[in-house]
Design a protein around this motif. Structure first.
Motif, PDB file in Angstrom:
ATOM      1  N   LEU A  19       0.637  -1.151  -0.041  1.00  0.00           N
ATOM      2  CA  LEU A  19      -0.108   0.062  -0.046  1.00  0.00           C
ATOM      3  C   LEU A  19       0.982   1.310   0.068  1.00  0.00           C
ATOM      4  N   VAL A  20       1.989   1.227   0.948  1.00  0.00           N
ATOM      5  CA  VAL A  20       2.836   2.551   0.691  1.00  0.00           C
ATOM      6  C   VAL A  20       3.487   2.597  -0.508  1.00  0.00           C
ATOM      7  N   ALA A  21       3.855   1.586  -1.369  1.00  0.00           N
ATOM      8  CA  ALA A  21       4.265   1.678  -2.575  1.00  0.00           C
ATOM      9  C   ALA A  21       3.721   2.576  -3.501  1.00  0.00           C
ATOM     10  N   LEU A  22       2.067   2.061  -3.354  1.00  0.00           N
ATOM     11  CA  LEU A  22       1.114   2.615  -4.290  1.00  0.00           C
ATOM     12  C   LEU A  22       1.254   4.344  -3.776  1.00  0.00           C
ATOM     13  N   LEU A  23       0.965   4.612  -2.609  1.00  0.00           N
ATOM     14  CA  LEU A  23       1.008   5.890  -1.961  1.00  0.00           C
ATOM     15  C   LEU A  23       2.271   6.801  -2.684  1.00  0.00           C
ATOM     16  N   ASN A  24       3.424   6.290  -2.501  1.00  0.00           N
ATOM     17  CA  ASN A  24       4.586   6.688  -3.112  1.00  0.00           C
ATOM     18  C   ASN A  24       4.699   6.876  -4.537  1.00  0.00           C
ATOM     19  N   LEU A  25       3.877   5.992  -5.314  1.00  0.00           N
ATOM     20  CA  LEU A  25       3.913   6.248  -6.679  1.00  0.00           C
ATOM     21  C   LEU A  25       3.151   7.490  -7.124  1.00  0.00           C
TER      22      LEU A  25
ATOM     23  N   ILE B 193       0.915  10.984  13.086  1.00  0.00           N
ATOM     24  CA  ILE B 193       0.104  10.273  12.023  1.00  0.00           C
ATOM     25  C   ILE B 193       1.041  10.294  10.849  1.00  0.00           C
ATOM     26  N   LYS B 194       1.260   9.137  10.049  1.00  0.00           N
ATOM     27  CA  LYS B 194       1.926   8.927   8.936  1.00  0.00           C
ATOM     28  C   LYS B 194       1.358   8.040   7.962  1.00  0.00           C
ATOM     29  N   ARG B 195       1.768   8.210   6.693  1.00  0.00           N
ATOM     30  CA  ARG B 195       1.389   7.309   5.592  1.00  0.00           C
ATOM     31  C   ARG B 195       0.191   7.015   5.249  1.00  0.00           C
ATOM     32  N   MET B 196      -0.799   7.993   5.610  1.00  0.00           N
ATOM     33  CA  MET B 196      -2.215   7.826   5.194  1.00  0.00           C
ATOM     34  C   MET B 196      -2.581   7.612   3.732  1.00  0.00           C
ATOM     35  N   PHE B 197      -3.310   6.590   3.540  1.00  0.00           N
ATOM     36  CA  PHE B 197      -3.475   6.276   1.995  1.00  0.00           C
ATOM     37  C   PHE B 197      -4.603   5.519   1.916  1.00  0.00           C
ATOM     38  N   VAL B 198      -5.489   5.790   0.934  1.00  0.00           N
ATOM     39  CA  VAL B 198      -6.666   4.779   0.397  1.00  0.00           C
ATOM     40  C   VAL B 198      -6.603   4.604  -1.204  1.00  0.00           C
ATOM     41  N   LYS B 199      -6.452   3.259  -1.590  1.00  0.00           N
ATOM     42  CA  LYS B 199      -6.334   3.249  -2.995  1.00  0.00           C
ATOM     43  C   LYS B 199      -7.554   4.005  -3.791  1.00  0.00           C
TER      44      LYS B 199
ATOM     45  N   LEU C  41       2.275   9.903  -4.917  1.00  0.00           N
ATOM     46  CA  LEU C  41       2.949  11.137  -4.597  1.00  0.00           C
ATOM     47  C   LEU C  41       3.901  11.682  -5.576  1.00  0.00           C
ATOM     48  N   HIS C  42       4.540  10.630  -6.009  1.00  0.00           N
ATOM     49  CA  HIS C  42       5.770  11.110  -7.140  1.00  0.00           C
ATOM     50  C   HIS C  42       5.168  11.619  -8.452  1.00  0.00           C
ATOM     51  N   GLU C  43       3.832  10.845  -8.923  1.00  0.00           N
ATOM     52  CA  GLU C  43       3.249  11.564 -10.015  1.00  0.00           C
ATOM     53  C   GLU C  43       2.546  12.707  -9.931  1.00  0.00           C
ATOM     54  N   ARG C  44       2.323  13.232  -8.855  1.00  0.00           N
ATOM     55  CA  ARG C  44       1.722  14.394  -8.237  1.00  0.00           C
ATOM     56  C   ARG C  44       2.654  15.487  -8.143  1.00  0.00           C
ATOM     57  N   TYR C  45       3.986  15.158  -7.637  1.00  0.00           N
ATOM     58  CA  TYR C  45       4.824  16.239  -7.138  1.00  0.00           C
ATOM     59  C   TYR C  45       6.433  16.046  -7.756  1.00  0.00           C
TER      60      TYR C  45
END
Length: 154
Positions: A22-28, A78-84, A30-34
């Protein structure tokens, strides 16, 4: 939420098989956005050896996550909040956040802090709705113009 969906919340740790995926999807995302700016933030988001991870499942499939770590004696971060993306809009992030807050309070914390980016309008809305207030940027986020920090009494 659709009636044929069952959402479950699990407390776990960073060794859980689903968390790094899930964190890998979050990172992807964020990298696409920023873009390259995200490389700076990546150094602030280490996820190894955390005992306080929450994972949300929709029909037994991992759908979202979050975690917290000690910020100071009275405060959890709080860290790494993410929902697909395909599971958003169903209240899953709110459920994850609430579980993290309850767990942090059980662990003796009185406050929670967190950081998000100014372009994360959906996250900013979630945190404001959950009772977080904007505070001056803290720690590694001081001077980071793209960051917005929040705090809440638990």
């Amino acid at each position: 939420m659709l009636p044929n969906k069952t959402i479950t919340i699990k407390r776990t740790d960073s060794f859980d098989f689903d968390f790094p995926q899930l964190v890998a999807l979050l990172n992807l995302e964020l990298h696409e956005r920023y873009g390259e700016l995200q490389l700076i933030y990546d150094t602030f988001n280490q996820i190894s050896n955390l005992d306080t991870v929450v994972i949300a499942y929709v029909n037994d499939m991992p759908a979202g996550c979050g975690c917290f770590k000690r910020f100071d004696e009275a405060t959890a971060e709080i860290k790494r909040m993410f929902v697909k993306a395909d599971e958003r809009g169903q209240g899953i992030a709110s459920l994850i956040l609430k579980e993290l807050e309850v767990w942090a309070k059980e662990d003796g914390y009185s406050y929670a802090v967190l950081e998000t980016a100014i372009k994360q309008q959906e996250s900013i809305g979630l945190y404001k709705k959950a009772g977080y207030t904007i505070i001056p940027n803290y720690g590694q986020y001081i001077g980071m113009e793209n960051s917005i920090c929040f705090r809440k009494a638990l």
